[in-house]
Design an enzyme around this catalytic site. Structure first.
Site, short mmCIF file in Angstrom:
data_model
loop_
_atom_site.label_atom_id
_atom_site.label_comp_id
_atom_site.label_asym_id
_atom_site.label_seq_id
_atom_site.Cartn_x
_atom_site.Cartn_y
_atom_site.Cartn_z
N ARG A 1 15.56 -19.74 -18.08
CA ARG A 1 16.52 -18.75 -18.58
C ARG A 1 17.61 -18.45 -17.57
O ARG A 1 18.79 -18.36 -17.93
CB ARG A 1 15.77 -17.48 -18.97
CG ARG A 1 16.65 -16.32 -19.47
CD ARG A 1 17.72 -16.76 -20.44
NE ARG A 1 17.22 -17.56 -21.55
CZ ARG A 1 17.98 -18.34 -22.30
NH1 ARG A 1 19.28 -18.46 -22.06
NH2 ARG A 1 17.45 -19.03 -23.29
N LYS B 1 38.98 -9.16 -12.66
CA LYS B 1 38.17 -8.65 -13.78
C LYS B 1 36.98 -9.59 -14.02
O LYS B 1 36.85 -10.24 -15.05
CB LYS B 1 39.02 -8.51 -15.03
CG LYS B 1 40.13 -7.46 -14.88
CD LYS B 1 41.02 -7.40 -16.11
CE LYS B 1 42.13 -6.38 -15.91
NZ LYS B 1 43.08 -6.33 -17.05
N LYS C 1 49.98 -2.13 -7.06
CA LYS C 1 50.08 -1.99 -8.51
C LYS C 1 50.59 -0.59 -8.86
O LYS C 1 50.93 0.21 -7.98
CB LYS C 1 48.73 -2.30 -9.15
CG LYS C 1 48.20 -3.68 -8.75
CD LYS C 1 47.05 -4.13 -9.60
CE LYS C 1 47.54 -4.58 -10.96
NZ LYS C 1 46.46 -5.16 -11.79
N ASP D 1 54.75 -6.91 -15.29
CA ASP D 1 53.61 -6.48 -16.09
C ASP D 1 54.03 -6.04 -17.48
O ASP D 1 54.86 -5.13 -17.64
CB ASP D 1 52.88 -5.34 -15.37
CG ASP D 1 51.59 -4.95 -16.07
OD1 ASP D 1 50.80 -5.86 -16.40
OD2 ASP D 1 51.37 -3.74 -16.29
N GLU E 1 53.69 -5.13 -8.18
CA GLU E 1 53.80 -5.11 -9.63
C GLU E 1 54.90 -4.15 -10.07
O GLU E 1 55.03 -3.05 -9.52
CB GLU E 1 52.46 -4.65 -10.24
CG GLU E 1 52.47 -4.43 -11.73
CD GLU E 1 51.21 -3.74 -12.20
OE1 GLU E 1 50.24 -4.45 -12.56
OE2 GLU E 1 51.17 -2.49 -12.21
#
Length: 295
Positions: free
Chosen positions: A109, A144, A176, A231, A210
């Site tokens: 598994r 992410k 950012k 962005d 950004e």
């Protein structure tokens, strides 16, 4: 067999990262052993198994599959028939395994979970890379990623022909919107902050900022960034932004990227398209381990 030669060399997974993932996963799955196999399967039973594809895709994690098997029992012999980064068809045999049946069953598994996840990411990445073929844009991942699995997932992106963004918060500056909001709340101009950062940073450290509006581009580029991230810009605004930058920095497009939109985004002339969906939304590929227990 419908295997194709790997389109790129994805490199390797850092050994310490792979070891940590495997140890954690095996401990989670069988903290006190595999009570089912230890109760039902004779200790001297052996097994032969095949790792088979239930659907077409791009392989990633073949070496991980083998490493999990060996971590459970070094007596297991696992042979790969397909290399990472190669395409395969439904029904193709990707690997064969022989060894003590209890060990193979215990490893099954964890080995499948990791290889299925990684192959799903590689397959999704390959689709994005194909969609931007003929443009200058490269497809890159983001942070992410699944906590604890970043090294494996970023390797899977490379297997699909994509590229990696910064590895972590420690290896590049990426200012950012929330960083800029803090600066503005303190009355600090973004351009001044960029110039100050450039003076303090080592010459090898990449500096990216950004922006989310056209009017922010010129001041940021003029301040001396290496990359500017546009962005959630429309394609028309991306074309305008690329023209304003005019080669003075790399241009990265981010936000709203999907397989339906990525070709149009890449056609605007951006250098990089970052796609969080490569890792946060990729589904596991359907692979199976078919076991024949003997003796």
């Amino acid at each position: 067999m419908t295997v194709e030669t790997a389109p790129v060399d994805p490199g390797t997974i850092p050994p310490h990262a792979l070891r940590r993932v495997i140890e954690t996963a095996l401990e989670e799955d069988a903290p006190w052993g595999d009570v089912t196999s230890e109760t039902l399967i004779p200790a001297d039973a052996t097994a032969t198994a095949t790792l088979a594809a239930r659907e077409p895709g791009v392989l990633s994690g073949g070496g991980v599959f083998v490493a999990v098997m060996h971590a459970v029992d070094p007596a297991i012999v696992a042979e790969l028939h397909v290399s990472d980064g190669s395409r395969f068809g439904a029904g193709d045999v990707l690997a064969t395994v022989t060894g003590p049946a209890r060990a193979v069953l215990r490893a099954e598994r964890v080995a499948l979970n990791l290889t299925q996840r990684m192959s799903g990411i590689a397959t999704a990445t390959a689709a994005y890379v194909a969609a931007v073929s003929g443009t200058r844009a490269r497809i890159v991942d983001t942070r992410k990623t699944t906590p604890g699995l970043r090294a494996l997932e970023r390797y899977a992106v490379r297997c699909g022909g994509g590229h990696n963004h910064r590895t972590s918060l420690s290896d590049a500056v990426l200012a950012k919107d929330n960083h800029l909001a803090v600066l503005l709340s303190r009355g600090t101009a973004v351009e001044d902050a960029i110039r100050s950062a450039r003076e303090r940073l080592g010459h090898t450290v990449h500096l990216e900022v950004e922006v989310d509006r056209i009017d922010q581009i010129e001041p940021v580029v003029h301040a001396g960034v290496d990359t500017i991230m546009l962005d959630n810009f429309t394609t028309a605004a991306l074309v305008e932004g690329v023209a304003i930058v005019d080669g003075r920095a790399l241009v990265e497009a981010s936000g709203g990227v999907s397989l339906d939109t990525v070709a149009a985004i890449a056609a605007t002339g951006v250098d990089v398209v970052s796609v969080g969906a490569l890792t946060h939304s990729a589904r596991a590929l359907d692979l199976g381990l078919d076991i024949d227990v003997e003796g």
